[in-house]
Scaffold this motif. Structure first.
Motif, PDB file in Angstrom:
ATOM      1  N   THR A  45      22.419   4.059 -61.657  1.00 55.16           N
ATOM      2  CA  THR A  45      23.810   4.276 -62.492  1.00 55.16           C
ATOM      3  C   THR A  45      23.781   3.828 -63.673  1.00 55.16           C
ATOM      4  O   THR A  45      24.344   2.867 -64.246  1.00 55.16           O
ATOM      5  CB  THR A  45      24.732   3.745 -61.586  1.00 55.16           C
ATOM      6  OG1 THR A  45      24.411   2.268 -61.527  1.00 55.16           O
ATOM      7  CG2 THR A  45      24.980   4.228 -60.200  1.00 55.16           C
ATOM      8  N   GLY A 101      28.130  -2.659 -54.216  1.00 53.07           N
ATOM      9  CA  GLY A 101      28.347  -1.203 -53.952  1.00 53.07           C
ATOM     10  C   GLY A 101      27.090  -0.617 -53.251  1.00 53.07           C
ATOM     11  O   GLY A 101      27.360   0.280 -52.560  1.00 53.07           O
ATOM     12  N   ALA A 102      26.020  -1.045 -53.781  1.00 47.63           N
ATOM     13  CA  ALA A 102      24.772  -0.720 -53.120  1.00 47.63           C
ATOM     14  C   ALA A 102      24.644  -0.865 -51.653  1.00 47.63           C
ATOM     15  O   ALA A 102      24.244  -0.062 -50.878  1.00 47.63           O
ATOM     16  CB  ALA A 102      23.476  -1.179 -53.749  1.00 47.63           C
ATOM     17  N   ALA A 136      20.355  -1.247 -56.790  1.00 46.96           N
ATOM     18  CA  ALA A 136      21.432  -0.267 -57.717  1.00 46.96           C
ATOM     19  C   ALA A 136      21.109  -0.613 -59.197  1.00 46.96           C
ATOM     20  O   ALA A 136      20.823  -2.007 -59.622  1.00 46.96           O
ATOM     21  CB  ALA A 136      22.832  -0.781 -57.567  1.00 46.96           C
ATOM     22  N   LEU A 193      29.906   5.866 -57.887  1.00 45.61           N
ATOM     23  CA  LEU A 193      29.057   5.707 -56.995  1.00 45.61           C
ATOM     24  C   LEU A 193      29.041   4.475 -56.304  1.00 45.61           C
ATOM     25  O   LEU A 193      28.873   4.174 -55.167  1.00 45.61           O
ATOM     26  CB  LEU A 193      27.678   6.146 -57.301  1.00 45.61           C
ATOM     27  CG  LEU A 193      27.510   7.831 -58.050  1.00 45.61           C
ATOM     28  CD1 LEU A 193      26.105   7.957 -58.471  1.00 45.61           C
ATOM     29  CD2 LEU A 193      27.605   8.567 -56.886  1.00 45.61           C
ATOM     30  N   LEU A 194      29.079   3.449 -57.124  1.00 48.48           N
ATOM     31  CA  LEU A 194      28.976   2.099 -56.533  1.00 48.48           C
ATOM     32  C   LEU A 194      30.512   1.268 -56.384  1.00 48.48           C
ATOM     33  O   LEU A 194      30.533   0.344 -55.849  1.00 48.48           O
ATOM     34  CB  LEU A 194      28.139   1.241 -57.711  1.00 48.48           C
ATOM     35  CG  LEU A 194      26.756   1.597 -57.607  1.00 48.48           C
ATOM     36  CD1 LEU A 194      26.025   0.614 -58.730  1.00 48.48           C
ATOM     37  CD2 LEU A 194      25.972   1.174 -56.374  1.00 48.48           C
ATOM     38  N   ALA A 232      27.073   1.439 -49.934  1.00 48.84           N
ATOM     39  CA  ALA A 232      26.681   2.870 -50.030  1.00 48.84           C
ATOM     40  C   ALA A 232      25.333   3.078 -49.037  1.00 48.84           C
ATOM     41  O   ALA A 232      24.911   4.342 -48.513  1.00 48.84           O
ATOM     42  CB  ALA A 232      26.016   3.278 -51.387  1.00 48.84           C
ATOM     43  N   THR A 233      24.742   2.181 -48.726  1.00 44.78           N
ATOM     44  CA  THR A 233      23.227   2.342 -48.037  1.00 44.78           C
ATOM     45  C   THR A 233      23.173   1.673 -46.591  1.00 44.78           C
ATOM     46  O   THR A 233      22.535   2.219 -46.068  1.00 44.78           O
ATOM     47  CB  THR A 233      22.162   1.784 -48.897  1.00 44.78           C
ATOM     48  OG1 THR A 233      22.116   0.699 -48.968  1.00 44.78           O
ATOM     49  CG2 THR A 233      22.151   2.569 -50.275  1.00 44.78           C
ATOM     50  N   LEU A 253      20.180   3.535 -56.232  1.00 39.65           N
ATOM     51  CA  LEU A 253      21.100   4.166 -56.851  1.00 39.65           C
ATOM     52  C   LEU A 253      20.713   3.971 -58.452  1.00 39.65           C
ATOM     53  O   LEU A 253      20.791   2.881 -58.647  1.00 39.65           O
ATOM     54  CB  LEU A 253      22.561   4.217 -56.645  1.00 39.65           C
ATOM     55  CG  LEU A 253      23.137   4.605 -55.358  1.00 39.65           C
ATOM     56  CD1 LEU A 253      22.919   3.517 -54.334  1.00 39.65           C
ATOM     57  CD2 LEU A 253      24.386   5.216 -55.426  1.00 39.65           C
TER      58      LEU A 253
END
Length: 172
Positions: free
Chosen positions: A57, A91-92, A29, A66-67, A95-96, A55
């Motif tokens: 950001t 957050g990464a 991220a 997003l995160l 998300a992943t 990502l």
């Protein structure tokens, strides 16, 4: 491949080798590095075995949307902060689905941001039982700060995986 690029790629290749040996994956991220960390990691042949994606950001709104960086965290600590770097890395991961995540946030320059001078950088790391950040104070112009942030992020995770991760570094 030029000599400077080769020197930068070697630590990234070593990080991939450690991740591969452990059967683990990595996501990123990025804010101030704007995709350079992902680029450094994917320059390594075979990177797809361990790097799942990332990502970029750059805008605060994307860090939040997003995160999942909480708005309250941004208000209280700012985006140039250890809590933001940690939230970005977390957050990464979410998300992943990667095993590990690295984040970069800070000031590449030339201007101050949130009262912080150019070269103030936070690298966040999230992974199994780990959520931490490392504060860096880097010298140089915008390009050097961004490049050195990527190198430091790779080094921070490598140190953690090898059992010698530090809490704070001041690089000059």
């Amino acid at each position: 491949m030029d000599e400077e690029h080769d020197r930068a790629e070697r630590p990234a290749a070593a990080l991939h080798a450690v991740l591969r040996s452990r059967g683990e994956t990595l996501a990123t991220a990025e804010s101030l590095t704007g995709g350079l960390l992902a680029g450094l990691l994917t320059d390594v042949p075979g990177a797809s075995a361990t790097y799942v994606g990332g990502l970029v950001t750059y805008a605060t709104e994307l860090k939040q949307g997003l995160l999942g960086v909480p708005a309250e965290l941004v208000v209280e600590h700012g985006v140039v902060s250890a809590p933001c770097a940690e939230a970005m890395a977390g957050g990464a991961l979410a998300a992943t689905g990667a095993t590990w995540a690295l984040s970069t946030t800070g000031v590449a320059g030339p201007d101050l941001q949130e009262g912080h001078p150019a070269g103030t950088v936070f690298v966040g790391v999230a992974g199994p039982g780990v959520l931490r950040s490392v504060r860096l104070q880097l010298d140089g112009g915008r390009a050097e700060v961004r490049r050195d942030s990527c190198a430091a992020a790779v080094s921070v995770l490598t140190d953690i995986l090898e059992g010698c991760g530090g809490e704070e570094r001041v690089l000059r």
